[in-house]
Motif scaffolding. Structure first.
Motif, PDB file in Angstrom:
ATOM      1  N   UNK A  77       0.858  -1.205   0.000  1.00 28.82           N
ATOM      2  CA  UNK A  77       0.000   0.000   0.000  1.00 28.82           C
ATOM      3  C   UNK A  77       0.893   1.254   0.000  1.00 28.82           C
ATOM      4  N   UNK A  78       1.999   1.195   0.741  1.00 25.39           N
ATOM      5  CA  UNK A  78       2.944   2.319   0.763  1.00 25.39           C
ATOM      6  C   UNK A  78       3.484   2.590  -0.634  1.00 25.39           C
ATOM      7  N   UNK A  79       3.859   1.518  -1.352  1.00 26.65           N
ATOM      8  CA  UNK A  79       4.382   1.704  -2.715  1.00 26.65           C
ATOM      9  C   UNK A  79       3.335   2.354  -3.608  1.00 26.65           C
ATOM     10  N   UNK A  80       2.090   1.897  -3.477  1.00 26.04           N
ATOM     11  CA  UNK A  80       1.010   2.485  -4.280  1.00 26.04           C
ATOM     12  C   UNK A  80       0.872   3.969  -3.980  1.00 26.04           C
ATOM     13  N   UNK A  81       0.910   4.306  -2.686  1.00 23.68           N
ATOM     14  CA  UNK A  81       0.716   5.690  -2.270  1.00 23.68           C
ATOM     15  C   UNK A  81       1.855   6.560  -2.799  1.00 23.68           C
ATOM     16  N   UNK A  82       3.090   6.070  -2.628  1.00 24.21           N
ATOM     17  CA  UNK A  82       4.237   6.885  -3.048  1.00 24.21           C
ATOM     18  C   UNK A  82       4.265   7.101  -4.559  1.00 24.21           C
ATOM     19  N   UNK A  83       3.767   6.100  -5.294  1.00 24.25           N
ATOM     20  CA  UNK A  83       3.730   6.249  -6.751  1.00 24.25           C
ATOM     21  C   UNK A  83       2.453   6.928  -7.238  1.00 24.25           C
ATOM     22  N   UNK A  84       1.598   7.261  -6.316  1.00 24.06           N
ATOM     23  CA  UNK A  84       0.284   7.839  -6.638  1.00 24.06           C
ATOM     24  C   UNK A  84      -0.444   6.982  -7.671  1.00 24.06           C
ATOM     25  N   UNK A  85      -0.345   5.671  -7.489  1.00 26.74           N
ATOM     26  CA  UNK A  85      -1.002   4.740  -8.418  1.00 26.74           C
ATOM     27  C   UNK A  85      -2.490   4.664  -8.088  1.00 26.74           C
ATOM     28  N   UNK A  86      -3.286   4.432  -9.114  1.00 24.66           N
ATOM     29  CA  UNK A  86      -4.721   4.272  -8.862  1.00 24.66           C
ATOM     30  C   UNK A  86      -4.976   2.820  -8.462  1.00 24.66           C
ATOM     31  N   UNK A  87      -5.517   2.662  -7.263  1.00 29.87           N
ATOM     32  CA  UNK A  87      -5.707   1.307  -6.753  1.00 29.87           C
ATOM     33  C   UNK A  87      -7.180   1.019  -6.512  1.00 29.87           C
TER      34      UNK A  87
END
Ligand SMILES: Cc1ncc(COP(=O)(O)O)c(C=O)c1O
Length: 462
Positions: free
Chosen positions: A181-191
């Motif tokens: 989840x941290x990686x998603x947040x840092x990359x501003x990925x749409x999850x």
């Protein structure tokens, strides 16, 4: 010198693990142990000095050898009960054996281990990894495999990389491993999330999301899920792979604890489509030594070179020293015997925890029942929050994890606890769960009292 000193060390470690040797306690004299093991005094001295190096015992000149305080297995009320730590059990970490492998690797590879190395990972380690993965029903070739600096690195890179399907969004189970989840947040990925309960996921919902949401890949932890402790059936795994194929979605399979599975018939998702639909990630951090920062990822051939570009720009290559030593550890067969030992340890601890939860937790508290792995999760009764429980238990030196960080904001739940068995002393599990059960009942009763005897409004005016 014979290898008998290893046997003596093992016996003493067992005493420490079971609590028969206690902190500050004096160990038998060198003479007594040499008689007991029918070996020379030098062999005993070697065993004691190795244990000193591992900081398990210490010597007092002209007095003898003693157990280091930190290894005390107190059974008294103040003992810390650690359901929080998630690193491997320190008592079964093969430090000494691995030290031999590091020395051998340096002797064999010399300066090669201390300079830049192959960005895909050393070929000879990849060959060993390919053999190891076969035990997990992952059949692949060294050319398709990349050695990464921990599975977290592979996950982080995959979030940012373009995929051959040209899609953009990422689907995750809810809850899921917070590092992802941290990686998603840092990359501003749409999850997007799909709810995972102790009963699994809704496959119709999965199909709907695959069909409608431009999903690049589905990140899944199919065995001994973090934080739930959930495992999918083979039927479900096969179905998920079929749906991914149908809607051109990739699967990123994080099989971080697959080696601990006591069910020999349980297969990874990879085995249902080895041609590239499933990207398989194998961490060594939970079953071996996390500090090595080594994991393996099996990629579809058409993603290999791009992945290597991303990896190169992240750290050039993973530690050559770690790779060389791990290769020797795998090749020598030491890894296989280590695995046999830890499979038993974690299975037994988990069984003890499940039995304690079964017999002690209040009836309306739900929990997962993994056969092994590190994590068991507890779904608390409504209005009993994980925060309250964590706080109450902390005061009694019992540590459990509030699992709220494993959720995306829109799925947030504050009633989930994660218990890890990796560092907890087996003898204390039952007492820990007794205290947990008492806390749940206490908070639940307080809530009932409030419902039955509401505070009159005008009291606030006083
Ligand atoms: C499910 C899961 N995947 C991946 C990781 C990362 O492990 P590592 O990078 O040490 O291989 C962890 C670490 O706790 C984890 O729990």
């Amino acid at each position: 010198m014979s290898l008998k000193y290893l046997k003596i060390m093992e016996e003493i470690k067992l005493g420490l693990a079971t609590g028969s040797l206690i902190a500050g306690g004096k160990l038998p004299s060198v003479r007594r142990l040499s008689q007991h093991f029918s070996c020379s005094k030098n062999t005993v001295i070697k065993a004691y000095s190795e244990l000193e190096k591992e900081h398990l015992i210490y010597s007092v000149p002209k007095s003898g050898y003693y157990v280091v305080a930190e290894f005390q297995h107190r059974t008294n009320e103040n003992e810390v009960i650690d359901f929080l730590s998630a690193g491997p059990d320190k008592n079964v970490m093969p430090y000494l054996e691995f030290q031999h492998c590091i020395n051998q690797a340096i002797e064999h590879y010399k300066e090669e281990l201390f300079t830049y190395s192959d960005q895909q990972g050393s070929y000879s380690l990849r060959v060993q990894l390919v053999k190891h993965l076969q035990n997990l029903q992952v059949f692949t070739q060294a050319e398709r495999l990349v050695v990464v600096s921990g599975s977290q690195q592979a996950l982080h890179l995959l979030v940012s990389m373009p995929f051959p399907n040209g899609k953009n969004n990422i689907l995750i189970e809810q809850p899921t491993y917070f590092g992802f989840i941290e990686s998603l947040t840092l990359h501003q990925a749409t999850a997007f999330g799909i709810e995972l309960s102790m009963k699994g996921i809704d496959l119709d919902r999965l199909e709907y999301i695959f069909r409608n949401n431009d999903i690049k890949f589905f990140y899944i932890i199919p065995r001994f899920h973090n934080p739930l402790g959930h495992c999918y059936t083979n039927f479900e795994k096969k179905k998920i792979v079929e749906l991914a194929e149908k809607y051109d979605v990739y699967i990123v399979e994080d099989d971080f604890l697959g080696d601990l599975d006591p069910d020999a018939k349980s297969d990874p998702l990879f085995s249902f489509n080895p041609s590239g639909r499933v990207i398989y990630i194998k961490s060594f951090s939970k079953i071996f030594l996390p500090g090595l920062r080594i994991a393996a990822v099996v990629l579809p051939s058409l993603m290999n070179s791009n992945f290597l570009r991303y990896k190169f720009s992240s750290d050039f290559n993973s530690s050559a020293l770690s790779q060389g030593a791990l290769e020797i550890y795998l090749k020598s067969g030491m890894f296989t015997s280590h695995l046999k030992k830890i499979k038993e340890v974690y299975h037994t601890k988990m069984q003890t925890l499940v039995e304690a939860c079964d017999s002690l937790l209040p009836a309306h508290t739900h929990f997962s029942k993994p056969t092994s792995g590190f994590y068991l999760s507890i779904s608390l009764p409504e209005h009993v929050t994980a925060k309250q429980i964590v706080h109450m238990l902390n005061e009694q030196h019992i540590y459990v994890d509030d699992a709220s960080r494993f959720f995306l904001p829109e799925y947030k739940r504050d009633t989930l606890l994660r218990l890890s068995i990796s560092q907890v002393n087996t003898n204390t599990i039952k007492r820990g769960i007794e205290q947990l059960a008492q806390c749940i009942t206490l908070i639940d009763d307080r809530n009932d009292d409030r419902k039955n005897h509401p505070i009159p409004n005008n009291l606030f005016l006083l």
